[in-house]
Every structure is written in C-alpha cells, then in structure tokens.
Write an enzyme that holds these catalytic residues in place. Sequence first.
Site, mmCIF file in Angstrom:
data_model
loop_
_atom_site.group_PDB
_atom_site.id
_atom_site.type_symbol
_atom_site.label_atom_id
_atom_site.label_comp_id
_atom_site.label_asym_id
_atom_site.label_seq_id
_atom_site.Cartn_x
_atom_site.Cartn_y
_atom_site.Cartn_z
ATOM 1 C CG HIS A 37 -1.914 -1.114 1.484
ATOM 2 N ND1 HIS A 37 -2.667 -1.462 0.251
ATOM 3 C CD2 HIS A 37 -2.049 -2.073 2.349
ATOM 4 C CE1 HIS A 37 -3.464 -2.381 0.914
ATOM 5 N NE2 HIS A 37 -2.972 -2.854 1.873
ATOM 6 C CG HIS A 45 -6.539 -5.706 0.775
ATOM 7 N ND1 HIS A 45 -7.367 -5.093 1.603
ATOM 8 C CD2 HIS A 45 -5.464 -5.270 1.251
ATOM 9 C CE1 HIS A 45 -6.617 -4.462 2.581
ATOM 10 N NE2 HIS A 45 -5.630 -4.729 2.464
#
Lengths: 218, 334
Positions: B58, B221
């Site tokens: 991330h 995700h």
Amino acid sequence: MEFTVSELKEYFNSVVNMIEEQKDYLCELDRKLGDGDHGVTMSIGWQAIKESLNNELLNEEDCGKVSIKVGKTFLSAVGSSVGPLYATGFMRGAKVIKNKTVLNGEDLAQFWLAFGKGVKERGQADVGDKTMIDTLEPFVNVLEEKFNDYQEFLSAFSEAVDAGEEGMKSTKDLTSKKGRSSRLGERSIGVQDPGATSAYLILNEFFNFVKSRSVQAN
Amino acid sequence: MKKLINNPKDVVEEMVGGYVKAHPSYVKQLPENERSIVTARKTREGKVGVLIGGGSGHEPGFMGYVGEGMADGVAIGNIFASPSPDPILEVTKAIDKGAGVAYLYGNYAGDVMNFGMAAEMADLEEDIRVKAALATDDVASALKEEKEKRRGIAGEFFVFKAAGAVADFGYNLNDVIRVAQKANENTRSMGVGLSPCSLPQTGEPSFDIGDDEMEIGLGHHGEPGIEKGVIETADKVAERLVHDILADIELNKGDKVAVLVNGLGSTPRMELYIIFRRVEQILNENGIVIYRSYVGDYITSLEMGGCSVTLMKLDEELERTIDHSVDCPMFVQK
C-alpha cells in the site's frame, strides 16, 4: 494406540508438503473471494514451520512444546488473519499434550478438540459465516460425541473429518459473513471458502497419516 | 505482469531494507525485528506514541508515514496481510515515552486479531498502555446500518494525520484516540477500480475485469466491489463517488471538508486531477467549502488502476490537525 513426538513432527512435515501441493488451488479459490493469496499465506507459514522442525525442534521431546513452537512460528511468519487463528489452535492443543513424549487416543482427541475450540474462540465466527469454522465446528462436535461413544480415536476422528468435509462443501452455497470477503455479499455464493478448505486439508492429512501408521502397525 | 523484483519471497524484506537505507535521517529498523521501523528522530518524553501498520503493497501506506507530525513507528506485514504481533510489540516498546501508545489501523479481521494480541501482550508483559482506533471509511464495504463492519481505505491517511498532530500537541492517550475516532467518524471514501494488481508470489491478477469495464466500490486488496459496468467518463465517475459519499454523511452549506483524491498505484496524476476538478465543482455547487486538498498516491494497492475520493468533515479541532506540518519520507506538508 501410541503416537510419538517424532510422529507428531512427521505429521507437521507432511502438512508442509501437502500445502505446497495445494498452494495454487487455494490461491485460485481465494482469488474469487479475496486477494488471491491464501495458498501463498499458508505456504509462508508452513515453510517457516519446516525450518523450525529442521532446527530448534529437531531434538525436542515434548509434544506440547512442539505444538507451541508450530503455532508461534506460523503466527510470526504470516500475521494475517489465519496467523492468530492457527496459532491459538495449536497453542490450546499444546496445553493438553504438555510434558508428553507419547500420546494415546484420548490425548489426540483432546488435542484436536482444544485446537478447534481455540480457533473458534479467537475468530468469533459461527457456522454459516463461510469461514474455516464451517469445517472446524462440525468436526469438533462429531469428534467429541463419537470419541465418547467409541473410546477409540481413529474411527471417531474419521467420522469427524467427514463432518468437516461436509461443512467445507457447504460453504460453496453460503454468503460470506466474516473476514474480507464478507463485503462480497451475494457474489460470494458458488465459491468454496479457501479457509474452510485448508482447514479440512490439514485435518484430513492427520487422518491419512494416522491411518497409514495403524495399517503398518497391523 | 512484469515486475522489477529479485525473488518473490524476498520483496518485503528488500523493500524495507532499501527504505531504511534511503532515509536514515528519518527512520530506523529495530534490531529485534526487521518488520519494525521507528522514527530516527528524538521524540519528547511524555508524548503519546503513534503506531500505524498493516500489510505491504500500500506504499506510501504505511511505512512512508513515519515521521514528524504523523506516526512514531510502523509494523509491516506481508503483502496485503496484517503484521504478526511480534513487530507490533517491538515498535510499541520502542516508541512508548511513558504516556502509552495509540494503535491506528484499518478494520480488517487479521489486523484486529494481531493488533489486539499485541495490545494484550504490551499490557501484560510490558506494562504499556495501548488503545486503538480503527479506520472504517469505505462506504462501499457495508451498509450504513452496519458501519462498524466497514473496512478502512484511503481515509486511514486522515486518521493518521489527525492522531499524529494531536499527539504532537501533547494530548494524552485518551484524547489522541478520541480525535482519531472523531476523524474516522467524519471521514468517508468511495473508490473505483479499473485494472487489477498482481501479487509477486502468484503473478496472477487479483481480480478479473474487462478492458472496457470499471468496478465501483472495489476494495484496495482487490475485494470485489458493489457494481461492475462499462467504464464511464471521469466526470460521471466523480459524480457517482461523491454522490455515494454525500448520501452517507450529512454535509450542509458552509461545512468545511478536507478532500483526498487517491490513486491506487498505476493511475496517472493527470487522471486524478481530472477527477478532482469535477469533485471540486460538485462540492462548490453544494456550498461545501474545501479547506485543504490532497491529490496523489497516498494509499495504494501495488499497481492497481483506479482511484478513490475521500472527504473528511471538519470541525475546529480537526482543522488544526489538517493544518499541522508533517515531515515524513513519503509525505511532507509545510
């Protein structure tokens, strides 16, 4: 029956190999429900366990300590959600077999009951939520009941694994209620839960392992 | 998908290794655990420690936000997976200055369990007070009636910023958590996915999507979203995202907001600013005042394509947290 600490370690090693074989299949199931890494996660965890079986645990004689180390190693290597779940399972199981180098049928039954109940307590999921609990809860219930009836491990465990398999298959028709895939709603229907699947595979591996041993013994 | 990596199993370690070598004046790795990074600068005794964390992939989230005005330390997990309790506990010990530690993370089952176990260990074994605030900003991830089930996405940035600022102001642990929770309560995000990312270890795309399709509400995700359809213009997409946010949080004429248009990894700034342009118009039409804007890659999903829009409704206290200067390796605000 007798189950030695080296057999326990051999079993864990056989799970390592089984997970490597099933890695891609587990990822594929997860890809439809989550981020597609369940097989990778399981593999990272069990490869770390393999390392510790080949090193720190090589001369460990205490079944309890082996199981604690397996749980802790898995947790440290993967984190994720399966990390705390399996770690709790193996550590609760460890309590039951503490200070023992040889386990009897009663020990094994209690070990797996504590394992399943530990996971359930940590994960706070129920049957029907489309998680590994769909495998583990029926497994635990049948194991408890049948071991009481038969007082013989392998037959009770065999029926318990069958119940776990049924539970695993039932996740195909369920909507996810826990974990990341719970946000999928209806779209999760039709795919078998990867966590329920790997949990079944680990239990089934134990059944196969013990069965092959008892055949040899006869 | 092509990737500049060595061995897929080493990506996290090698990224972290490169990161600490690149920014030695900002961050250092703890010798006890290589997944534990803390600020290299001296922090005041009595300051509440701010600990953030989550899976890798991330970036700049989460390790990029360790520095002045944001977090004091970060625990780093595998790709898209919560860190285990070990690195969390090591960071906790390192950043506790006697006033306790605030844990900030997104609402995911894995993070809740691992941070929860670490918090218990900090309390039992180390006698360190820990409290947690979770980000639940993603409107698409659950209905309003089940808001506590929502996952945290780009809005985590505002939660980190708010908590980091008030910890700097000298707030105590309860107040740092109160402000972090208020920031979260006032923050909403909606995202759109255009193209998948692939995990280094599988090489497979994280989800399937047609060349002409987009997916509204896609998780960071790759969790499937709420609606898949033919791709629309930037203006239409911006309208949809802002519409869903405004339907979820009450914003009246004259209210002030902070805006974040966040890229998911492979979406160019050009497109993000085109989205922002329309977001600004809509807010302006509704009399909502933009107090400060952030446009760029703040919390990504490897090379995923798409973006999210986040609004945080401000009161005076949150305004001060937005104003506070920040100096981190991947984010600077003067």
